[in-house]
Design a protein around this motif. Structure first.
Motif, PDB file in Angstrom:
ATOM      1  N   GLY A   1       0.923  -1.387   0.051  1.00 41.30           N
ATOM      2  CA  GLY A   1      -0.247   0.070  -0.087  1.00 41.30           C
ATOM      3  C   GLY A   1       0.678   1.165  -0.087  1.00 41.30           C
ATOM      4  O   GLY A   1       0.584   2.288  -0.752  1.00 41.30           O
ATOM      5  N   ASP A   2       1.887   1.408   0.791  1.00 44.08           N
ATOM      6  CA  ASP A   2       2.989   2.347   0.765  1.00 44.08           C
ATOM      7  C   ASP A   2       3.452   2.932  -0.553  1.00 44.08           C
ATOM      8  O   ASP A   2       3.652   3.777  -1.072  1.00 44.08           O
ATOM      9  N   MET A   3       4.048   1.400  -1.143  1.00 43.12           N
ATOM     10  CA  MET A   3       4.532   1.788  -2.486  1.00 43.12           C
ATOM     11  C   MET A   3       3.585   2.293  -3.525  1.00 43.12           C
ATOM     12  O   MET A   3       3.860   3.082  -4.408  1.00 43.12           O
ATOM     13  N   LEU A   4       2.650   1.715  -3.471  1.00 40.23           N
ATOM     14  CA  LEU A   4       1.504   2.143  -4.342  1.00 40.23           C
ATOM     15  C   LEU A   4       1.036   3.712  -4.141  1.00 40.23           C
ATOM     16  O   LEU A   4       0.830   4.408  -5.148  1.00 40.23           O
ATOM     17  N   ALA A   5       1.004   4.118  -2.821  1.00 38.65           N
ATOM     18  CA  ALA A   5       0.686   5.316  -2.438  1.00 38.65           C
ATOM     19  C   ALA A   5       1.699   6.313  -3.246  1.00 38.65           C
ATOM     20  O   ALA A   5       1.480   7.311  -3.710  1.00 38.65           O
ATOM     21  N   TRP A   6       2.935   5.786  -2.697  1.00 37.25           N
ATOM     22  CA  TRP A   6       4.073   6.535  -3.353  1.00 37.25           C
ATOM     23  C   TRP A   6       3.910   6.783  -4.999  1.00 37.25           C
ATOM     24  O   TRP A   6       4.253   7.899  -5.584  1.00 37.25           O
TER      25      TRP A   6
END
Length: 672
Positions: free
Chosen positions: A319-324
């Protein structure tokens, strides 16, 4: 007046009052000699008004030289006044003599001036006659000078509109000069010159001049395009690439960034140069974007922690990677749009149809997609590493929903369903969703390989059913927030329901088959009721809820019929009712052994005792093992209804024997 003054002086001073005799004499004289000269003077003097303005002015003038009031002065008053008058005339004559002399002098001056004018006029007429030819030649020269000035002005305007200055030409051609505002100003003037030449060709018909101007400026124009192309290429190499790799459009608002955007906007007129430049810019930005991704993973960005700190939590990690990635997609789109100035917007369908192959501008979407494509490989590798860790089925489903959410979100941002990141998220969603279904299938395999008959002693929902129901409850709560249309939710979620509960229900039925029939039904009711419970909270599972409700209704009906038959059999009513149903119509009741009044009365008494105590055969302990209160109450009501119906039938059949002491209504009330 003089006579009056003389007569008065004889009697007293001038200021004194006359005596009575004199007054009488005077009166007598005045009245006695009418028309005399003296009388007229006296009357005239008496008629004067001393208070008038003229009288006061005369007296004031008189006072200036009449200083002594004496007899001599009064007698010589006329001569004195006349002397003063003479003096005034002498003064006037003296002053007038000076004026006369000045007038004569002025007359002499005027005569002299008139003579000079005469001489000047004569000289002027003579010189005019002598210089007439010179004046005519000077006038002709003035006309020629004016015409030359007009031509010079026209030529200046022409050169201003149709020729570039030496300074501007040097600015355009010299490779030593920087690409700055002066260069763009010179380029704009060159464009104006060419536009004016084209207008002259189309409107004025000056073919030769227009063609010559266009030919002369075309080489300079191409040189300027080549200079801008080389300059942009240099910005993509070495330390200068910092301008190109700015992460947002706000950071591009610098002098160098503004120059880069302006150069690209002008190069759009030369598709070959423009395409090379934007591809180089995209390549540099792609490398910078991948580098920033690695830095965000390992070091974190300003104010944020490294993403890989959460690598042990696949859901948060992905989720953090996709948000970035989502944040970078928005900023990258804005930055590339600012750099390209949307120059490719004109390359629509009509333009493409008219443009020769190989000369079309590369589209903004293709450049953005190529830039973002650099994130595909590193992101995919880290997602695979996260999924290789042993994860629960709920986490896998959460990841599938995260990929689905970001696929739709990125599609809205990029406005392209074929964008590389959108396709990547779709593929990862399909893979994780398939892995999620395979995990359910793996659980089903384990259930099919499990031992039978383990759950005979416990009719409640077993642990594997409870765990599956809890897992599906979490999946349902996750699916509630999914970006799926309301009308498509039931169809979209059906494969998950089938994968989760169909093998579970089959296994429960196999376990129930190894039990006693009644116990198996209670076991199935508890299992299916537990499976149905989380589905009732959601609209998109209504079809499966209805199917399980029909299944429960069938099982409850079979259980109720079995329990009612068992109770009637234990109470002895089943045999009596069977005999009543099988008795021929012409055979009396007392001749049938099962319907003999004595034995029938004993059976009914035992039944009545059970009704009042609700013990024995009416205890129904099996129904108490139904976990759902509503289903348990429904089963008890069904058994009571069947027992009451059986008693009502028996009551009507043996009514003539008189052994039944309670009506069917009373029995039904006690049963309820």
């Amino acid at each position: 007046v003089a006579a009056g003054a003389t007569g008065s002086s004889a009697s007293g001073p001038l200021t004194g009052a006359p005596g009575p005799a004199v007054a009488a004499g005077a009166t007598g004289t005045l009245t006695g000699v009418p028309g005399s000269h003296l009388t007229k003077k006296i009357q005239k003097a008496l008629a004067l008004r001393i208070d008038s303005q003229a009288s006061r002015g005369a007296l004031k003038c008189l006072s200036e030289f009449f200083t002594e009031n004496s007899v001599h002065s009064r007698r010589n008053l006329r001569s004195t006044i006349e002397g003063q008058n003479l003096l005034l005339h002498k003064d006037f004559v003296g002053a007038l003599r000076t004026v006369e002399e000045q007038v004569l002098s002025l007359e002499r001056l005027v005569l002299s001036l008139d003579s000079a004018c005469e001489r000047a006029g004569t000289e002027l007429r003579r010189s005019r006659s002598e210089t007439q030819a010179i004046l005519e030649k000077a006038s002709s020269l003035r006309r020629e000078s004016k015409a030359i000035e007009q031509k010079k002005e026209v030529l200046g305007h022409f050169l201003t509109k149709f020729r570039l200055s030496e300074t501007d030409a040097l600015q355009m051609k010299s490779g030593d000069r920087p690409i700055d505002e002066d260069f763009f100003a010179a380029f704009n003037r060159l464009e104006e010159v060419r536009a004016n030449a084209r207008q002259m060709l189309s409107t004025c018909g000056q073919q030769t001049s227009g063609v010559d101007i266009l030919h002369e400026t075309s080489e300079m124009l191409e040189a300027s395009y080549e200079r801008m192309f080389v300059w942009v290429q240099q910005q993509c190499r070495g330390s200068r690439a910092k301008v190109v790799t700015k992460s947002s459009s706000a950071e591009l608002d610098t002098p160098a960034g503004a120059t880069l955007k302006r150069a690209l906007a002008l190069l759009a007129e030369r598709p070959v140069y423009f395409n090379h430049c934007v591809r180089d810019i995209s390549r540099v930005r792609r490398q910078a974007l991948v580098q920033r991704f690695f830095e965000a993973l390992s070091q974190g960005e300003a104010g944020s922690r490294p993403i890989e700190l959460h690598a042990c939590d696949p859901e948060r990690y992905v989720g953090d990677m996709l948000a970035w990635v989502h944040e970078c997609v928005a900023s990258e789109k804005e930055a590339i749009s600012a750099l390209m100035s949307r120059a490719t917007a004109r390359d629509d369908a009509e333009t493409k149809a008219e443009t020769e192959p190989g000369h079309a501008l590369v589209s903004f979407e293709d450049i953005l997609d190529f830039t973002l494509e650099g994130l595909v490989t590193p992101f995919t590798n880290r997602v695979k590493q996260a999924l290789e860790v042993q994860t629960s089925i709920v986490v896998v489903y959460k990841l599938a929903q995260v990929f689905c959410f970001f696929a739709k979100t990125l599609e809205e941002v990029l406005h392209r369903s074929e964008a590389c990141l959108v396709v990547l998220c779709r593929d990862l969603h399909a893979k994780t969703h398939q892995a999620f279904l395979e995990m359910w299938e793996s659980q089903a395999q384990k259930l099919r390989q499990g031992l039978m008959g383990v759950y005979v002693s416990d009719l409640s929902a077993p642990q594997f059913v409870v765990e599956s129901v809890n897992t599906l409850s979490e999946v349902l709560s996750i699916y509630d927030s999914a970006l799926v249309a309301t009308g498509e939710r039931e169809t979209d979620f059906l494969p998950i329901l089938s994968a989760a509960f169909d093998p579970l229900l089959n296994h429960c039925q196999q376990v129930a088959a190894s039990m006693d029939a009644a116990d198996g039904r209670v076991f199935l009711i508890n299992c299916v009721s537990a499976m149905q419970s989380p589905l009732r909270k959601h609209d998109f599972t209504a079809q499966r809820v209805a199917m399980y409700a029909a299944f429960l209704d069938d099982q409850i009906s079979l259980l109720v019929e079995g329990q009612a038959a068992s109770v009637l059999s234990k109470l002895g009513l089943a045999e009596r009712l069977k005999a009543l149903r099988e008795k021929p119509p012409d055979v009396p009741l007392s001749s049938v052994s099962e319907l003999h009044p004595v034995s029938l009365a004993a059976t009914l008494r035992s039944f009545y005792n059970s009704l009042f105590t609700m013990g024995g055969a009416l205890a129904l302990p099996l129904l108490e093992r139904i976990a759902s209160r509503a289903l348990r109450s429904e089963a008890r009501s069904g058994v009571a209804r069947l027992i009451g119906a059986a008693y009502a039938e028996l009551y009507e059949g043996i009514k003539e024997l008189g052994v039944a002491t309670h009506t069917p209504e009373q029995v039904q009330t006690l049963l309820d």
